[in-house]
Structures are given as C-alpha cells and as structure tokens.
Enzyme design. Structure first.
Site: not given
Length: 245
Positions: A122-123
C-alpha cells in the site's frame, strides 16, 4: 509496558509472536527494537533449531507505524538480521499483511499463510515506495506480479501470494501446512541448517550490501516529502489523498 513480542520455545523451535494489537502489529520503533532483540537471543541459543515468527489478532503486520515509525536504518537492520540469522526463520500468517509487513515475510526463509489472510503493498497510496522492503523482496518474488501489486496497491489473497513466491504455501489450516516443515527442521543437523541457509541467502544478502544505503536514503526522503505528509494524513483521517481521481 507489556512486551510487544512474546517468546516461547518448544522442541527446539522458538516462537516469536508479534503482540501489539493496539496498532495492528505495525512496525513501530519499539516493536522493531524488541523483535531485533528477540531474534538475537534466539540466534545465540544453542537449544534453538529454528524460529517461527507469528502474530496475535487478525493482522500479521499493518506495515510501518505512521505515528511512531522506525528509523529506516533500524528496519534495514531487522530485515537483514532475519535473512542472516543462522537459524531458519518460518513465518506463520493467519491474518492480513500490509506494506512493511510484507518485508518481514520476504526476509523469512519459509512462509505459510492461511487462506483467510490477505496482502497488499500500500506504500504508493500514501506517497512512499516499498524501497527498504525491496531488498529481500526482489530476489525472491515474481517480478511481473510485483510490478502490478507494488504499482497499484491492490489487495491479493494467500493463493496469489504463494503463486508469486511471497508465501511458500497457503492452506485453510496453516499449522497443518507447517507441521511437516517444522518436523523436517527438527531432524536437520544444526550446522548443516546454518550452512545451507547461508548458501540460499547469499544473493539476498548481496542486495543488502549493495543497495541498502541508497534505499534507506530514499525512504527517508520520501517519508519527509509533501506527498507523504498528505498521504499519511489522509490515511489517518480515513479519506482519499488529494491526488486520488
């Protein structure tokens, strides 16, 4: 304070349990330091043949703790410690794994996940990149799949995680999946295990030696950027960041 990492040992297997339910086992500075200490103790214990890394609750790890993030150097050191530990490290996952938590999985020698678990890089959705965790990840997982999931932040299931090499195996009963693995490790000679692991991890450790400094600097730069501040604020406020369309 209660320990953030519980430690037990049975039949030469040390089990380290991430136990920080208040932040979904996110990688805070305190948890990273405590896990590093627990790994060092297990690595130095002649009575330990292998290490199991598992968790309480429904989340293995939610990634970096945005309220109390670890120093990038400390996270790199923890991941390298997992890879270089002279005992095999086995991840046991029954919950969800996000972002930096996937770095822990990639750094383990063997990883098994329950079919109810889910995974996501999810960065990019908060304005950063999976820079540090790429060190153990890139040598071990399918590059085409990583391109998709790291660039989009999509969620995927345990079967897909096993297909792309993030997990060794997936199953409804993760303990049944791991039973023959642990039985095999218990029957293996300690020095033979250490030397075999050294052979298997040589390329991964080379990536750390070559790229860790640059990726640590990139992580620090991105976390200090305006986009990351907006992304993390949006995440904590449960809203879309300003760039979402």
């Amino acid at each position: 304070m209660s320990p953030l990492v519980a430690r037990t040992r049975a039949r030469a297997v040390a089990t380290l349990t991430l136990d920080s339910p208040g932040n979904r086992n996110a990688l805070s500075a305190a948890l990273v330091a405590e896990l590093a200490g627990a790994l060092a103790a297990a690595g130095a214990d002649d009575g330990v043949r292998a290490v199991v890394l598992t968790h309480t609750g429904t989340v293995f790890s939610a990634g970096a703790d945005l309220r109390d993030p670890p120093d990038p150097d400390a996270l790199v050191a923890l991941l390298r410690q997992l890879v270089a530990l002279p005992k095999p490290v086995v991840a046991r996952v029954t919950g969800h794994v996000r972002a930096g938590g996937l770095g822990l999985l990639a750094a383990c020698d063997i990883a098994a996940g329950a079919t109810t678990s889910s995974y996501a890089f999810t960065e990019v959705r908060i304005g950063v990149a999976p820079a540090v965790i790429s060190l153990p990840l890139l040598p071990r997982a399918d590059p085409r799949a990583l391109a998709r999931y790291c660039l989009t932040g999509e969620r995927f299931d345990a079967a897909e995680a096993a297909r792309i090499g993030l997990l060794t195996a997936a199953g409804e009963d993760v303990d049944a999946v791991l039973a023959p693995v642990l039985a095999g490790l218990r029957r293996a000679a300690p020095r033979a295990l250490a030397e075999t692991k050294r052979l298997l991890t040589a390329k991964v450790l080379s990536a750390f030696d070559r790229d860790a400094a640059a990726l640590t600097a990139l992580t620090a730069e991105l976390f200090a950027s305006p986009q990351a501040r907006e992304g993390m604020t949006a995440f904590l406020e449960r809203r879309d960041p300003e760039w979402a369309v």
